[in-house]
Write an enzyme that holds these catalytic residues in place. Structure first.
Site, PDB file in Angstrom:
ATOM      1  CE1 TYR A  71      -9.375  -2.996   0.416  1.00 34.27           C
ATOM      2  CE2 TYR A  71      -8.471  -1.128  -0.789  1.00 34.27           C
ATOM      3  CZ  TYR A  71      -8.290  -2.230   0.029  1.00 34.27           C
ATOM      4  OH  TYR A  71      -7.035  -2.566   0.475  1.00 34.27           O
ATOM      5  NE  ARG A 128      -5.916 -11.998   5.561  1.00 44.58           N
ATOM      6  CZ  ARG A 128      -6.629 -10.856   5.530  1.00 44.58           C
ATOM      7  NH1 ARG A 128      -6.843 -10.228   4.380  1.00 44.58           N
ATOM      8  NH2 ARG A 128      -7.128 -10.350   6.623  1.00 44.58           N
ATOM      9  CB  THR A 136      -7.080  -5.619   9.944  1.00 43.22           C
ATOM     10  OG1 THR A 136      -7.545  -6.793   9.281  1.00 43.22           O
ATOM     11  CG2 THR A 136      -7.462  -4.389   9.148  1.00 43.22           C
ATOM     12  CG  PHE A 177     -13.128   1.298   7.022  1.00 41.71           C
ATOM     13  CD1 PHE A 177     -12.717   0.704   5.832  1.00 41.71           C
ATOM     14  CD2 PHE A 177     -13.738   0.494   7.975  1.00 41.71           C
ATOM     15  CE1 PHE A 177     -12.913  -0.647   5.586  1.00 41.71           C
ATOM     16  CE2 PHE A 177     -13.942  -0.867   7.739  1.00 41.71           C
ATOM     17  CZ  PHE A 177     -13.526  -1.431   6.541  1.00 41.71           C
ATOM     18  CG  HIS A 226      -5.370  -6.242  -0.347  1.00 41.85           C
ATOM     19  ND1 HIS A 226      -6.597  -6.173   0.272  1.00 41.85           N
ATOM     20  CD2 HIS A 226      -5.476  -7.200  -1.313  1.00 41.85           C
ATOM     21  CE1 HIS A 226      -7.417  -7.054  -0.321  1.00 41.85           C
ATOM     22  NE2 HIS A 226      -6.760  -7.678  -1.275  1.00 41.85           N
ATOM     23  CD  GLU A 228      -8.904  -9.173  -3.465  1.00 44.49           C
ATOM     24  OE1 GLU A 228      -9.761  -8.819  -2.633  1.00 44.49           O
ATOM     25  OE2 GLU A 228      -7.755  -9.537  -3.134  1.00 44.49           O
ATOM     26  NE  ARG A 270      -2.333  -5.544   7.156  1.00 41.82           N
ATOM     27  CZ  ARG A 270      -3.481  -6.104   6.801  1.00 41.82           C
ATOM     28  NH1 ARG A 270      -3.994  -7.101   7.499  1.00 41.82           N
ATOM     29  NH2 ARG A 270      -4.132  -5.662   5.742  1.00 41.82           N
ATOM     30  CE  LYS A 327      -3.967  -2.223   2.277  1.00 42.35           C
ATOM     31  NZ  LYS A 327      -4.962  -2.121   3.383  1.00 42.35           N
ATOM     32  CG  ASN A 355      -3.624  -2.197   6.872  1.00 43.90           C
ATOM     33  OD1 ASN A 355      -3.515  -1.872   5.686  1.00 43.90           O
ATOM     34  ND2 ASN A 355      -4.637  -2.916   7.316  1.00 43.90           N
TER      35      ASN A 355
HETATM   36  N1  UDP Z   1      -9.660  -0.577   7.383  1.00 46.38           N
HETATM   37  C1  UDP Z   1      -9.790   0.655   8.029  1.00 46.38           C
HETATM   38  N2  UDP Z   1     -10.439   0.687   9.238  1.00 46.38           N
HETATM   39  C2  UDP Z   1     -10.975  -0.419   9.814  1.00 46.38           C
HETATM   40  C3  UDP Z   1     -10.853  -1.653   9.153  1.00 46.38           C
HETATM   41  C4  UDP Z   1     -10.195  -1.694   7.931  1.00 46.38           C
HETATM   42  O1  UDP Z   1      -9.321   1.668   7.530  1.00 46.38           O
HETATM   43  O2  UDP Z   1     -11.542  -0.322  10.905  1.00 46.38           O
HETATM   44  C5  UDP Z   1      -8.962  -0.620   6.084  1.00 46.38           C
HETATM   45  C6  UDP Z   1      -7.572  -1.274   6.200  1.00 46.38           C
HETATM   46  O3  UDP Z   1      -6.689  -0.609   5.287  1.00 46.38           O
HETATM   47  C7  UDP Z   1      -7.868  -2.698   5.769  1.00 46.38           C
HETATM   48  C8  UDP Z   1      -8.905  -2.466   4.672  1.00 46.38           C
HETATM   49  O4  UDP Z   1      -9.702  -1.410   5.175  1.00 46.38           O
HETATM   50  O5  UDP Z   1      -6.687  -3.351   5.326  1.00 46.38           O
HETATM   51  C9  UDP Z   1      -9.784  -3.650   4.349  1.00 46.38           C
HETATM   52  O6  UDP Z   1     -10.371  -4.110   5.549  1.00 46.38           O
HETATM   53  P1  UDP Z   1     -10.431  -5.654   5.884  1.00 46.38           P
HETATM   54  O7  UDP Z   1     -11.340  -5.825   7.039  1.00 46.38           O
HETATM   55  O8  UDP Z   1     -10.739  -6.424   4.630  1.00 46.38           O
HETATM   56  O9  UDP Z   1      -8.937  -5.974   6.388  1.00 46.38           O
HETATM   57  P2  UDP Z   1      -7.759  -6.828   5.720  1.00 46.38           P
HETATM   58  O10 UDP Z   1      -8.379  -7.956   4.954  1.00 46.38           O
HETATM   59  O11 UDP Z   1      -6.976  -5.881   4.848  1.00 46.38           O
HETATM   60  O12 UDP Z   1      -6.934  -7.303   6.888  1.00 46.38           O
HETATM   61 MG    MG Z   2      -9.868  -7.919   3.543  1.00 51.30          MG
END
Ligand code: UDP
Ligand code: MG
Length: 139
Positions: free
Chosen positions: A50, A86, A92, A58, A116, A127, A103, A10, A113
């Site tokens: 997204y 993951r 996250t 968010f 992705h 994706e 992370r 990112k 963070n």
């Molecule tokens: N995100 C955020 N606030 C939150 C949760 C998620 O800004 O409370 C953002 C963060 O960049 C995250 C992305 O949204 O990576 C997608 O969220 P997801 O729950 O899919 O998390 P990921 O799969 O990336 O761990």
């Molecule tokens: Mg996700």
């Protein structure tokens, strides 16, 4: 099972100049990079990518952040690489990410963070197709 998954470095991590350090986390775990490019997402592309989060509070801020600078988009390949990626990424929210994860080491906050990673075989396929054509995947 041999799998492929989409990884994005990112804008926050690209700005911190840690592309190589993040790629090394994958390669040193035996994951292979089958496609890779640096690009800047348009707001329209970020919103489409997204779309699953469009009702979340968010979403606006996340899509602005994802267009704030270049990203590096990769297709990773390996045994069980969807879950493995993951695990290497960490939670996250970096405050909850295990020590030694990407992370924990490189993320700024829950939004910015660092990386992705696709979360399931179906989303991985969608994706990957969002960014790459079949002939751009070089196994
Ligand atoms: N995100 C955020 N606030 C939150 C949760 C998620 O800004 O409370 C953002 C963060 O960049 C995250 C992305 O949204 O990576 C997608 O969220 P997801 O729950 O899919 O998390 P990921 O799969 O990336 O761990
Ligand atoms: Mg996700």
């Amino acid at each position: 099972m041999m799998e492929r998954t989409l990884s994005i470095i990112k804008p926050d991590a690209v700005k911190k100049n840690v592309i190589g350090k993040i790629v090394d986390r994958f390669e040193s775990q035996g994951i292979r990079i089958v496609a890779m490019k640096k690009l800047q997402l348009s707001l329209e592309e970020a919103k489409a990518f997204y779309a699953v989060h469009k009702e979340r509070p968010f979403y606006e801020s996340l899509t602005q952040f994802m267009t704030s600078g270049p990203v590096v988009v990769m297709v990773l390949e390996g045994e069980g690489v969807i879950a493995k990626n993951r695990a290497i990424m960490g939670a996250t929210n970096p405050a909850q990410a295990d020590p030694g994860t990407i992370r924990a080491d490189f993320a700024s906050n829950v939004e910015q963070n660092a990386v992705h990673g696709s979360d399931a075989p179906e989303t991985a396929a969608q994706e990957i197709a969002f960014f790459f054509s079949g002939r751009q995947l070089i196994g």
